[in-house]
Scaffold this motif. Sequence first.
Motif: not given
Length: 481
Positions: A247-255, A282-289
């Motif tokens: 799930i960390q690859f969702f980082s930065g992908k806002e849409k 979870p709390k350490d995954v960057p750039d996730i809403e």
Amino acid sequence: MHDLSVESAWDECLDIIKDNISYQKYKSWFEPIKPVSLQNGTLTIQVPSQFWYEWLEEHYYNMLRSTLAKVLGPEGKLEYSIVMEKSDQFENNRSVRMPQRPMGPVQPQETNGYPESQPERIENPFVIPGIRKTKIDSNLNTNYVFERFIEGDCNRLARSAAMAIADNPGSNSFNPFFVYGPTGLGKTHLVQSIGNKIKEKYGDEKSVLYISSEAFTNEFVHAIRNNRASEFSMFYRNIDVLMVDDIQFFSGKEKTQEEFFHIFNALHQDGKQIILSSDRAPKDVPDIEERLISRFGWGLSADLKMPEYETRYAILERKANDNGIEIDPQIIEFIAHNFKSNVRDLEGAIIKLLAHASLQNIDDIDLAMAKRVLKDMVKESNTQISIESIQNYVCDYFGIDTNKVREKTRKQEIVEARQIAMYLSKKFTKSSLKTIGLHFGGRDHSTVIHAISTVEERISTSPKHKKMVEELHQRIEVASL
């Protein structure tokens, strides 16, 4: 195509395979394969062992399937004839036949440039408007089951929770189930084990889908380009058990995050099971809403740690047993001591060893051969064993933190571990008594002398202590070869 001989068909397959993998991998994994028969569109090939079959299915499945479709047509099938080791019941080697993992027919496609490990593209039914429930391919590897996931202190919570979810998906307090840990520790295996158990228990009653976050994102982008975003959303909202890996690859992908947020809410509200994995908490995954991070914490988060020695040993034993091969315990100890980072490295080491033995037609693998074959995989040379590594081995054996033997505590268990570590430090290193004492919290040489004499006395009077020290001596000896 139907008039092809088995040799011609396999030669055509090999010509395509050669263009898609390295020469070394081709020589190692495909050149030893022998074509057996071609009947009714099913090509049977002979592989040297069970592990060979599993390796091809895990690493080259998509490429083989696409290649076969190109050579034999969409209905072409692959079957393996596996040479089994001789046993008490069978005097000579025998073979068993295993089909390739079942999948629907595929259309021939250009294979050149097809990455050998590229994940299967999810065939989403949302491209057919108006269909609410469609039988879908879960995209699960059937080799990933709980029975083959070795339990240890490093993963006990995660495995127990996973089994509870598999028994009662969606109707438990572990929703979502968020499993995390460094690469190679078995996250994908554990997640897919849940899916396979649910499929086994519920059959088509529950729709199960495993997908990587990267594939999810690619499907979403594809849907937007084709004005099918609503169908995409509807498809995922109808999944009963959704597993999203990395799930960390969702980082930065806002849409993508926004779309997943709405899908997550809909699934959770409907009592559907959500299972996620990541390489970090979870709390350490960057750039996730923040609203997604909050929802990840609604259920249970469980981490996978580095496997301890006993678990590493058990994993190697299971891998050898799965392949029907007996390996000397000293070799298993050698691998378990030298490959500590993750499960993938452990299995990679034993697979390389077995592959080498098969290619060289070697029946008995000895320790010298194991050292020779695996020397390039061993992270650091152990020819000069250190006092620190001896402390680690001893504390690992006693199940205590290494720092304890350097502290001033007088707890009996720690004193005993400290004394044995001092004794073995004298045995395996050229360090002076003073130097040894310094490594144990600055103790003087007289303490080291007392420790050595105490251990020697216990060895001579107590069979239990003698066995304990001998086991540790052997572990360190094997690791230092």
